[in-house]
Design a protein around this motif. Structure first.
Motif, PDB file in Angstrom:
ATOM      1  N   VAL A  84       0.850  -1.193   0.000  1.00 41.48           N
ATOM      2  CA  VAL A  84       0.000   0.000   0.000  1.00 41.48           C
ATOM      3  C   VAL A  84       0.884   1.241   0.000  1.00 41.48           C
ATOM      4  CG1 VAL A  84      -1.896  -1.175   1.166  1.00 41.48           C
ATOM      5  CG2 VAL A  84      -0.176   0.029   2.524  1.00 41.48           C
ATOM      6  N   THR A  85       0.308   2.370  -0.401  1.00 44.16           N
ATOM      7  CA  THR A  85       1.087   3.598  -0.568  1.00 44.16           C
ATOM      8  C   THR A  85       1.731   4.046   0.737  1.00 44.16           C
ATOM      9  OG1 THR A  85      -0.467   4.245  -2.297  1.00 44.16           O
ATOM     10  CG2 THR A  85       0.995   5.949  -1.474  1.00 44.16           C
ATOM     11  N   ALA A  86       1.002   3.943   1.855  1.00 45.59           N
ATOM     12  CA  ALA A  86       1.543   4.379   3.143  1.00 45.59           C
ATOM     13  C   ALA A  86       2.769   3.561   3.526  1.00 45.59           C
ATOM     14  CB  ALA A  86       0.469   4.275   4.224  1.00 45.59           C
ATOM     15  N   THR A  87       2.704   2.244   3.325  1.00 41.80           N
ATOM     16  CA  THR A  87       3.862   1.392   3.624  1.00 41.80           C
ATOM     17  C   THR A  87       5.029   1.731   2.699  1.00 41.80           C
ATOM     18  OG1 THR A  87       2.381  -0.386   4.334  1.00 41.80           O
ATOM     19  CG2 THR A  87       4.653  -0.987   3.824  1.00 41.80           C
ATOM     20  N   GLY A  88       4.720   1.995   1.430  1.00 40.19           N
ATOM     21  CA  GLY A  88       5.768   2.391   0.490  1.00 40.19           C
ATOM     22  C   GLY A  88       6.478   3.654   0.932  1.00 40.19           C
ATOM     23  N   ALA A 237       4.503   5.988 -13.867  1.00 40.17           N
ATOM     24  CA  ALA A 237       3.985   4.891 -13.049  1.00 40.17           C
ATOM     25  C   ALA A 237       2.527   5.158 -12.684  1.00 40.17           C
ATOM     26  CB  ALA A 237       4.833   4.749 -11.785  1.00 40.17           C
ATOM     27  N   PRO A 238       1.808   4.125 -12.186  1.00 38.87           N
ATOM     28  CA  PRO A 238       0.435   4.342 -11.735  1.00 38.87           C
ATOM     29  C   PRO A 238       0.359   5.415 -10.658  1.00 38.87           C
ATOM     30  CG  PRO A 238       0.884   1.996 -11.922  1.00 38.87           C
ATOM     31  CD  PRO A 238       2.192   2.706 -12.151  1.00 38.87           C
ATOM     32  N   LEU A 239      -0.823   5.992 -10.504  1.00 39.02           N
ATOM     33  CA  LEU A 239      -1.001   7.144  -9.624  1.00 39.02           C
ATOM     34  C   LEU A 239      -0.615   6.846  -8.175  1.00 39.02           C
ATOM     35  CD1 LEU A 239      -1.910  10.079  -9.590  1.00 39.02           C
ATOM     36  CD2 LEU A 239      -4.247   9.293  -9.175  1.00 39.02           C
ATOM     37  N   ALA A 240      -0.939   5.643  -7.682  1.00 39.19           N
ATOM     38  CA  ALA A 240      -0.617   5.304  -6.293  1.00 39.19           C
ATOM     39  C   ALA A 240       0.887   5.368  -6.059  1.00 39.19           C
ATOM     40  CB  ALA A 240      -1.143   3.905  -5.964  1.00 39.19           C
ATOM     41  N   SER A 241       1.680   4.926  -7.029  1.00 36.52           N
ATOM     42  CA  SER A 241       3.140   4.980  -6.906  1.00 36.52           C
ATOM     43  C   SER A 241       3.621   6.424  -6.914  1.00 36.52           C
ATOM     44  CB  SER A 241       3.796   4.214  -8.048  1.00 36.52           C
ATOM     45  OG  SER A 241       3.399   2.865  -8.052  1.00 36.52           O
ATOM     46  N   ARG A 242       3.049   7.236  -7.786  1.00 28.97           N
ATOM     47  CA  ARG A 242       3.472   8.629  -7.875  1.00 28.97           C
ATOM     48  C   ARG A 242       3.108   9.410  -6.617  1.00 28.97           C
ATOM     49  NH1 ARG A 242       0.660  11.040 -11.990  1.00 28.97           N
ATOM     50  NH2 ARG A 242      -0.439   9.189 -12.695  1.00 28.97           N
ATOM     51  N   ARG A 243       2.000   9.039  -5.973  1.00 34.55           N
ATOM     52  CA  ARG A 243       1.652   9.697  -4.705  1.00 34.55           C
ATOM     53  C   ARG A 243       2.729   9.464  -3.657  1.00 34.55           C
ATOM     54  NH1 ARG A 243      -4.330   7.230  -4.864  1.00 34.55           N
ATOM     55  NH2 ARG A 243      -5.402   8.846  -6.100  1.00 34.55           N
ATOM     56  N   MET A 244       3.200   8.227  -3.578  1.00 32.03           N
ATOM     57  CA  MET A 244       4.248   7.886  -2.616  1.00 32.03           C
ATOM     58  C   MET A 244       5.521   8.690  -2.887  1.00 32.03           C
ATOM     59  SD  MET A 244       6.352   4.306  -2.453  1.00 32.03           S
ATOM     60  CE  MET A 244       6.994   4.671  -4.094  1.00 32.03           C
ATOM     61  N   THR A 305      -3.092   9.747   2.510  1.00 29.05           N
ATOM     62  CA  THR A 305      -4.522  10.020   2.301  1.00 29.05           C
ATOM     63  C   THR A 305      -4.724  11.426   1.758  1.00 29.05           C
ATOM     64  OG1 THR A 305      -5.121   8.516   4.101  1.00 29.05           O
ATOM     65  CG2 THR A 305      -6.787  10.113   3.409  1.00 29.05           C
ATOM     66  N   ALA A 306      -3.984  12.378   2.331  1.00 29.64           N
ATOM     67  CA  ALA A 306      -4.082  13.759   1.842  1.00 29.64           C
ATOM     68  C   ALA A 306      -3.662  13.852   0.380  1.00 29.64           C
ATOM     69  CB  ALA A 306      -3.222  14.681   2.710  1.00 29.64           C
ATOM     70  N   PHE A 307      -2.622  13.115   0.016  1.00 28.95           N
ATOM     71  CA  PHE A 307      -2.157  13.154  -1.377  1.00 28.95           C
ATOM     72  C   PHE A 307      -3.156  12.508  -2.321  1.00 28.95           C
ATOM     73  CE2 PHE A 307       1.868  14.587   0.172  1.00 28.95           C
ATOM     74  CZ  PHE A 307       2.448  15.232  -0.902  1.00 28.95           C
ATOM     75  N   SER A 308      -3.990  11.591  -1.801  1.00 32.19           N
ATOM     76  CA  SER A 308      -5.001  10.982  -2.661  1.00 32.19           C
ATOM     77  C   SER A 308      -6.062  12.006  -3.064  1.00 32.19           C
ATOM     78  CB  SER A 308      -5.667   9.805  -1.950  1.00 32.19           C
ATOM     79  OG  SER A 308      -6.438  10.245  -0.840  1.00 32.19           O
TER      80      SER A 308
END
Length: 551
Positions: A84-88, A237-244, A305-308
């Motif tokens: 998950v993004t938070a763990t990343g 990369a997918p959005l979740a990766s870019r958020r991290m 979460t804020a970045f989402s």
């Protein structure tokens, strides 16, 4: 100093800096080539809690000597849903600390280390039997060259210490910390290594060329530059990766700006970090990243979460651009360009199969009709591409070609058939098995699921290597790819024995899913074998391939 002398010094410093950059990359290449699969498994297993994730990030960055390389690896896991993004983000915060620890270790001056590392490294590399052993030798040689380059920088900069022009420029940077900060960021970005940048700045500070505030600002700038490298490398990369990656960039870059402002207001704080300018600079680098990790780790969840919200999925037009085939009929009269076009189409085919492999693994945990339908549609597209390539190469053969191009054409047709079989294994076998798990409401045992996930990671890593080999035709990488085929076979046999052992113990989950487990392992081995075929023509041409095995 006269001009020739100045030019000579600049050339010496540039050469030493170039050696430093290359040596850091040599170490990272050795780790990636020799230990990528175990590291991927290790990183994915760290997703259980944030402290373990941060600790894993530290270890991975120490091994890779690059927080950026860790960011790219974790980005792949997030895109597949394995992390998950938070763990990343927690892993990246740990990787930043690990990168800072690397600079501490590499600044240790032990002259005896250089000859020892070179002797052992060269012997291991030249005499090593397996690929991993040779890569260990590569790593040791790289470490030795890092120490050599740092000594070269110290030697080259000694004449500059008392030069009035150098002192004036460096004194200006000591007063204008913003400029020093930007120079550090741009340099780290330019060399694509914050570790190399920090080592250079600390060495210049140790030579009394850079004032402590300027060195500190440049090192903090290198932190921003290092974060920006990862941002650019994962831009598609997918959005979740870019958020991290974006969260890490803003935390690292924003924190660096704040610390620069504090140092500008109270430069005397640096004296608390060490007795010498070099020690102050390098300790600041470590203290900054440790403090950032301590402050941010408890809040990685709310941060992501804020970045989402700020980086939400954008809904674009329903239509999409048509994908244009590289198989241009107009090139059939120019055989070389036509063969190159077929190779480019084949590369696209391989990339699609790689995405299918990435998409199918999560279906073993949670069935998704939409994803399954996309994989099936992709398989149909692969079948059509395979047919198009065969017909295109057949038409090209009718035009007449020389012996080399004719052989290359047959090789491409053979690889196309192998990749088509990989697509079959994913769609006809793995997709059906995942659906059976869902339909019969079955679950693997925890150990069995971990084994399949780890084996999938290994095959995905080899598929990525095969695509690289298709592009660069590198014999060394082709050899590693073909050698990995035998390693995958041995791992598959080991996992089959492990599964039989659980059946003997009477584990209910293993008994219920026995056929699914074993067939999945065999399908993954088939996918790996198909991608391994990419390396054989290259090794045959280079003379590294015997009739039945590697030379």
């Amino acid at each position: 100093m006269n001009e020739p002398h100045v030019l000579q010094i600049i050339i010496h410093i540039a050469g030493a800096a170039a050696l430093l950059i290359w040596a850091v990359r040599l170490v990272r290449t050795g780790v990636e080539r020799g230990f990528a699969a175990p590291m991927r498994i290790w990183l994915r297993h760290s997703a259980k809690n944030r402290l373990l994730a941060a600790g894993t990030g530290i270890g991975a960055a120490v091994l890779l000597q690059s927080a950026t390389a860790v960011a790219v690896l974790v980005s792949n896991f997030i895109s597949k849903g394995g992390v998950v993004t938070a763990t990343g983000l927690a892993i990246l915060l740990g990787a930043d600390v690990g990168s800072a620890l690397v600079t501490q270790l590499l600044m240790v001056r032990q002259p005896i280390l250089i000859p020892l590392l070179l002797i052992v490294g060269v012997v291991v590399f030249l005499r090593g039997e397996g690929s991993n052993t040779r890569q260990t030798g590569r790593i040791l040689i790289g470490l030795a060259l890092i120490f050599v380059s740092l000594d070269m920088i110290r030697s080259a900069t000694e004449p500059m210490i008392l030069n009035t022009g150098t002192q004036a420029i460096m004194a200006y940077l000591g007063r204008d910390l913003l400029t020093a900060f930007l120079i550090g960021a741009v340099f780290a970005w330019g060399v694509h290594s914050s570790v190399a940048a920090v080592l250079l700045f600390v060495t210049l500070a140790g030579q009394s060329i850079l004032p402590s505030p300027a060195a500190a600002a440049m090192i903090l700038g290198a932190n921003l530059g290092g974060g920006f490298i990862a941002f650019v490398l994962t831009y598609s990369a997918p959005l979740a990766s870019r958020r991290m990656v974006m969260a890490n960039l803003l935390l690292r870059g924003g924190g660096a700006v704040l610390v620069v402002l504090v140092i500008a207001a109270m430069p005397e704080l640096l004296t608390q970090l060490g007795a010498t300018p070099a020690r102050q600079s390098i300790n600041l680098h470590l203290a900054f990243n440790v403090a950032l990790a301590i402050v941010a780790l408890p809040f990685v969840g709310p941060i992501t979460t804020a970045f989402s919200y700020f980086m939400a999925e954008k809904t674009g037009p329903s239509g999409a651009l048509d994908v244009t085939s590289a198989l241009d009929p107009a090139l059939l009269d120019r055989p070389q360009r036509a063969v190159d076009s077929a190779a480019r189409e084949l590369l696209g085919m391989g990339q699609k199969i790689e995405q299918m492999l990435i998409a199918v693994d999560p279906l073993y945990d949670q069935w998704n009709v939409t994803t399954a339908s996309m994989i099936a549609d992709q398989d149909k597209a692969i079948k059509q591409t395979h047919l198009d390539i065969k017909l295109y190469l057949a038409r090209l053969g009718q035009k007449g070609m020389d012996e080399d191009l004719s052989r290359r054409s047959l090789e491409l047709a053979s690889i196309s058939s192998s990749l088509d079989s990989a697509s079959d294994a994913i769609t006809r076998t793995m997709l059906d098995l995942a659906e059976r798990l869902h339909r019969q409401k079955l679950q693997f045992s925890q150990q069995g699921r971990d084994e399949i996930r780890n084996f999938t990671d290994r095959v995905q890593s080899n598929a990525k290597l095969a695509l690289n080999v298709m592009m660069n035709q590198n014999p060394a990488e082709a050899r590693a790819l073909v050698a990995a085929k035998d390693k995958v076979r041995k791992v598959e046999q080991k996992l089959q024995r492990s599964h039989i052992g659980r059946l003997r113990e009477g584990l209910v989950e293993s008994i219920e899913t026995s056929n699914i487990h074993q067939e999945t392992l065999r399908a993954l081995k088939q996918v790996n074998n198909a991608f391994s075929m990419v390396g054989y023509p290259i090794l045959h041409k280079s003379g590294d391939l015997l009739k039945s095995r590697l030379a």
